[in-house]
Design a protein around this motif. Structure first.
Motif, PDB file in Angstrom:
ATOM      1  N   PHE A 131       3.239  -2.398   7.152  1.00  0.00           N
ATOM      2  CA  PHE A 131       3.487  -3.201   5.955  1.00  0.00           C
ATOM      3  C   PHE A 131       2.239  -4.002   5.610  1.00  0.00           C
ATOM      4  N   VAL A 132       1.607  -3.610   4.519  1.00  0.00           N
ATOM      5  CA  VAL A 132       0.396  -4.288   4.082  1.00  0.00           C
ATOM      6  C   VAL A 132       0.347  -4.226   2.557  1.00  0.00           C
ATOM      7  N   LEU A 190       7.712  -5.853  11.254  1.00  0.00           N
ATOM      8  CA  LEU A 190       6.491  -6.160  11.990  1.00  0.00           C
ATOM      9  C   LEU A 190       5.274  -6.359  11.094  1.00  0.00           C
ATOM     10  N   LYS A 191       4.525  -7.383  11.408  1.00  0.00           N
ATOM     11  CA  LYS A 191       3.237  -7.623  10.746  1.00  0.00           C
ATOM     12  C   LYS A 191       2.174  -6.736  11.385  1.00  0.00           C
ATOM     13  N   ALA A 227       0.840  -1.203   0.000  1.00  0.00           N
ATOM     14  CA  ALA A 227       0.000   0.000   0.000  1.00  0.00           C
ATOM     15  C   ALA A 227       0.874   1.250   0.000  1.00  0.00           C
ATOM     16  N   GLY A 228       2.075   1.138   0.608  1.00  0.00           N
ATOM     17  CA  GLY A 228       3.040   2.230   0.514  1.00  0.00           C
ATOM     18  C   GLY A 228       2.842   3.342   1.514  1.00  0.00           C
ATOM     19  N   ARG A 229       2.522   3.003   2.760  1.00  0.00           N
ATOM     20  CA  ARG A 229       2.383   4.051   3.776  1.00  0.00           C
ATOM     21  C   ARG A 229       3.075   3.596   5.074  1.00  0.00           C
ATOM     22  N   VAL A 255      -3.771  -7.520   2.152  1.00  0.00           N
ATOM     23  CA  VAL A 255      -3.250  -8.710   2.827  1.00  0.00           C
ATOM     24  C   VAL A 255      -1.967  -8.351   3.576  1.00  0.00           C
ATOM     25  N   ARG A 256      -1.822  -8.874   4.797  1.00  0.00           N
ATOM     26  CA  ARG A 256      -0.667  -8.583   5.639  1.00  0.00           C
ATOM     27  C   ARG A 256       0.225  -9.815   5.774  1.00  0.00           C
TER      28      ARG A 256
END
Length: 482
Positions: free
Chosen positions: A461-462, A456-457, A408-410, A467-468
């Motif tokens: 990070f998504v 970290l999940k 997603a880039g954030r 989806v993670r």
């Protein structure tokens, strides 16, 4: 003449009493606020060393608080609250609910007489009255009003920041889903010192109306502005307000409560860690959390709802998919179940059936978990040296984490591993690649050191598809000696 004056005075007093409007609940939904009564209770709990009120996420506030109130750690009000925790279990949600039960400072008196159940069953009448007297003294002795005046600007900033997010919640959904238009007030309160804690609470008025509270934490402060996950905030508000529909409906059904004891016993260890120590609390939490997932399936993405479903499974609610399916069946049959109260007998039988099929549920979740692991977002490379490398150049200034699909880039989220010899080497801001499949970060390295840190999940990070990662990813490497 004196007798006439006395009668007139008595009559005037009676007129004043009858003319006084009866206290009643808030009408509709209030805007989110920082409530000084709740903050006062939180401060005393912090001084009394309640673990759940030791957060420093909002450092601009808690540092000021700690400095101001440090001389009063042995105040009688603090000692009283510490004793109430030890003897009666006053903790967690019992702290803020006492706050809203009181009139505004500096008066700080019970708005209604204390009872065996109000403001909470953990506060009994005698000890509750004593504590309130000591709390008034604490407010005066610590010059608490002056402290709050210094926080006015911060409090106003926090309230403004949360208002737009709160307005995005579909408040009409509650009435549609539970089959009743809630006649009572719904009041969100932002807790400056709650840390990760979020609580619900309910105050019943003498006229049988009620105010339902969502006490909200889980945020921090950055450069004077609240930093919070807007979706998590909305989801938590929905969760806490669902309690005001679910709890009153289920709490009087003795058979359902008895059946839920089996649910609690099946996952007692994990439930105890979350302070759900009986079937009653597990029953309430099960159907509140299932209702939240129903809300997400209607208002968010499929992946967001699925992530929340699995978050609940991981917390020990292994029966959550079945509970959600049960509520969806209820919502689909309004001809048969006009409201949630009409559905209670089915909830009761569901609890009994679920307790008898725990082995099957665990096997089902294990198989589903393997599928979820396979489909999760994955780290595929650590560049430029590869994960586990032993001769990394200590002059290296950048490190790249590459994923198996676009993100997603954030933002970004890392955490140091306790075995890392130099702590977290990452600093500064992340830079995403043009295709969003990689994140590059700045690093500071020393020669001859072993570095270990987690990607970290469940945070920044998504995947672009929502989806993670299935689990945190450990990066480990050693720099070469000079």
């Amino acid at each position: 003449m004196k007798r006439v004056k006395f009668l007139c005075a008595a009559w005037l007093a009676l007129l004043t009493l009858t003319a006084r409007p009866q206290e009643t609940a808030t009408v509709g939904i209030a805007a989110p606020v920082v409530d000084r009564r709740v903050e006062l209770m939180t401060i005393v709990a912090r001084l009394a060393d309640f673990p759940e009120y030791q957060s420093s996420l909002v450092r601009a506030y808690t540092d000021s608080l700690d400095a101001w109130f440090a001389p009063y750690r042995n105040h009688a009000a603090v000692a009283s609250l510490r004793e109430l925790r030890e003897q009666r279990g006053v903790a967690y949600d019992a702290v803020p609910i006492m706050g809203v039960y009181l009139s505004e400072p500096p008066r700080l008196r019970a708005r209604f007489p204390l009872t065996a159940t109000q403001p909470d069953e953990r506060w009994d009448v005698k000890s509750g009255k004593k504590f309130i007297r000591l709390l008034r003294r604490f407010y005066r002795d610590t010059r608490c009003e002056a402290f709050f005046e210094r926080q006015d600007t911060l409090f106003a900033t926090v309230e403004r920041s949360f208002q737009p997010v709160f307005s995005e919640i579909d408040m009409a959904w509650f009435g549609r889903f539970f089959g009743v238009q809630h006649p009572d007030g719904m009041i969100p309160i932002i807790g400056m010192g709650f840390g990760g804690g979020n609580y619900g609470g309910r105050i019943l008025y003498p006229d049988s109306t009620a105010d339902n509270y969502a006490f909200m934490g889980s945020w921090s402060l950055w450069e004077g502005q609240p930093m919070f996950d807007a979706e998590l905030f909305k989801q938590t508000i929905v969760h806490e307000f669902c309690h005001s529909f679910v709890n009153p409906t289920l709490e009087h059904d003795t058979l359902a409560l008895c059946a839920a004891e089996g649910l609690y016993r099946a996952e007692a260890e994990r439930m105890d860690r979350q302070a759900y120590t009986d079937g009653r609390s597990v029953l309430f939490e099960t159907f509140v959390r299932a209702a939240v997932i129903c809300y997400l399936r209607e208002h968010a993405t499929r992946v967001a709802a699925e992530n929340e479903l699995w978050a609940q499974i991981d917390l020990g609610f292994v029966w959550m998919p079945e509970a959600v399916a049960l509520l969806e069946a209820y919502a689909a049959r309004r001809d048969r179940y006009p409201d949630f109260a009409a559905f209670v007998p089915r909830v009761r039988s569901w609890c009994q059936e679920t307790v008898g099929s725990m082995e099957t549920l665990h096997a089902r979740r294990a198989a589903e978990r393997e599928v979820r692991r396979e489909q999760a977002l994955k780290v595929v490379a650590v560049e430029p040296f590869g994960n586990g490398a032993q001769e990394v150049d200590p002059a290296l200034t950048e490190l790249t984490i590459r994923f198996d699909r676009p993100l997603a880039g954030r933002g970004y989220a890392f955490n140091s591993h306790p075995d890392s010899e130099e702590g977290l080497p990452v600093y500064g801001r992340a830079r995403y690649s043009e295709d969003k499949r990689a994140v590059t970060v700045s690093v500071r390295l020393k020669p001859g050191r072993t570095y270990r840190f987690w990607v970290l999940k469940d945070l920044s990070f998504v995947g672009a598809d929502g989806v993670r990662m299935y689990e945190d990813y450990l990066v480990t490497f050693r720099t070469r000696d000079k």
